[in-house]
Design an enzyme around this catalytic site. Sequence first.
Site, mmCIF file in Angstrom:
data_model
loop_
_atom_site.group_PDB
_atom_site.id
_atom_site.type_symbol
_atom_site.label_atom_id
_atom_site.label_comp_id
_atom_site.label_asym_id
_atom_site.label_seq_id
_atom_site.Cartn_x
_atom_site.Cartn_y
_atom_site.Cartn_z
ATOM 1 N N CYS A 140 0.834 -1.197 0.000
ATOM 2 C CA CYS A 140 0.000 0.000 0.000
ATOM 3 C C CYS A 140 0.869 1.248 0.000
ATOM 4 C CB CYS A 140 -0.906 -0.016 1.231
ATOM 5 S SG CYS A 140 -2.034 1.387 1.335
ATOM 6 N N ASP B 192 0.414 3.757 1.753
ATOM 7 C CA ASP B 192 0.364 4.339 3.093
ATOM 8 C C ASP B 192 1.775 4.630 3.606
ATOM 9 O OD1 ASP B 192 0.191 4.458 6.092
ATOM 10 O OD2 ASP B 192 -1.923 4.070 5.699
ATOM 11 N N ARG C 118 2.949 4.807 6.409
ATOM 12 C CA ARG C 118 3.339 4.095 7.632
ATOM 13 C C ARG C 118 3.801 2.665 7.370
ATOM 14 N NH1 ARG C 118 -2.342 4.878 10.401
ATOM 15 N NH2 ARG C 118 -2.862 4.282 8.251
ATOM 16 N N HIS D 195 -2.270 -4.069 4.983
ATOM 17 C CA HIS D 195 -2.063 -3.677 6.385
ATOM 18 C C HIS D 195 -3.395 -3.371 7.042
ATOM 19 C CE1 HIS D 195 -2.664 0.782 6.025
ATOM 20 N NE2 HIS D 195 -2.359 0.536 4.769
ATOM 21 N N CYS E 279 -6.143 -0.113 6.863
ATOM 22 C CA CYS E 279 -5.959 0.476 5.534
ATOM 23 C C CYS E 279 -7.134 1.383 5.165
ATOM 24 C CB CYS E 279 -5.815 -0.632 4.492
ATOM 25 S SG CYS E 279 -5.627 -0.041 2.799
#
Length: 218
Positions: free
Chosen positions: A51, A53, A55, A107, A110
């Site tokens: 992803c 993302d 993080r 994750h 998400c």
Amino acid sequence: MCAKTIETKDITYDSLLQGNKDWVKDMLDINPGYFDKLSAGQNPPVLWIGCSDSRVPANQITNTMPGDIFVHRNIANVVVHTDMNMLSVLDYSVNVLKVKHVIVCGHYGCGGVKAALGNKQVGIIDNWLRNIRDVYRMHDREMETMKDPEQKFDRLVELNAIEGAANIMNTSIVQSAWASGQELSVHAWVYSLKTGLIKDLKVTSSSLEDVTPAFKVS
């Protein structure tokens, strides 16, 4: 030794450039020949499809270094056969870099998966999230038995990674590699933002025998 971490609130355009200089200095202090070796070429054994993302950085959460993992990222680590960007990355990874593992890693928490669970219109991304809603539809019997919203959310994250791995396995790119005897495995993982740990979903495919007849190519 690691470069000083900058707090999010203190990140600026200039601090990013200074951070790069600090990182280079730290790496050269540890290994003066580090960048000479890195610039000579790459031979990563892993392709990571994850992803976007911020993080979930592949290298940090697997304790690996630049050059160890070839990475492709998009919203909610979606894998679809019409995505030429993903297919180009996969083709290069398998046929040129000769990676031994392709990992689709979702994750928990998400945002893309959460948006796909709702009915609120987000924008152009709605067309992308349709792929995740298709995953829900494919597993609707299981999903509809779950009354706890968080449990349903977590399970769709897992199923999205599992279906992504299946879509990788079903590509002609991977099947051709297996047909030629190339060592290659496809896996599905999920990362937890709360614990920092990766969950192996125990979905691994390593040969043409794992391909559903409807998707086999010759």
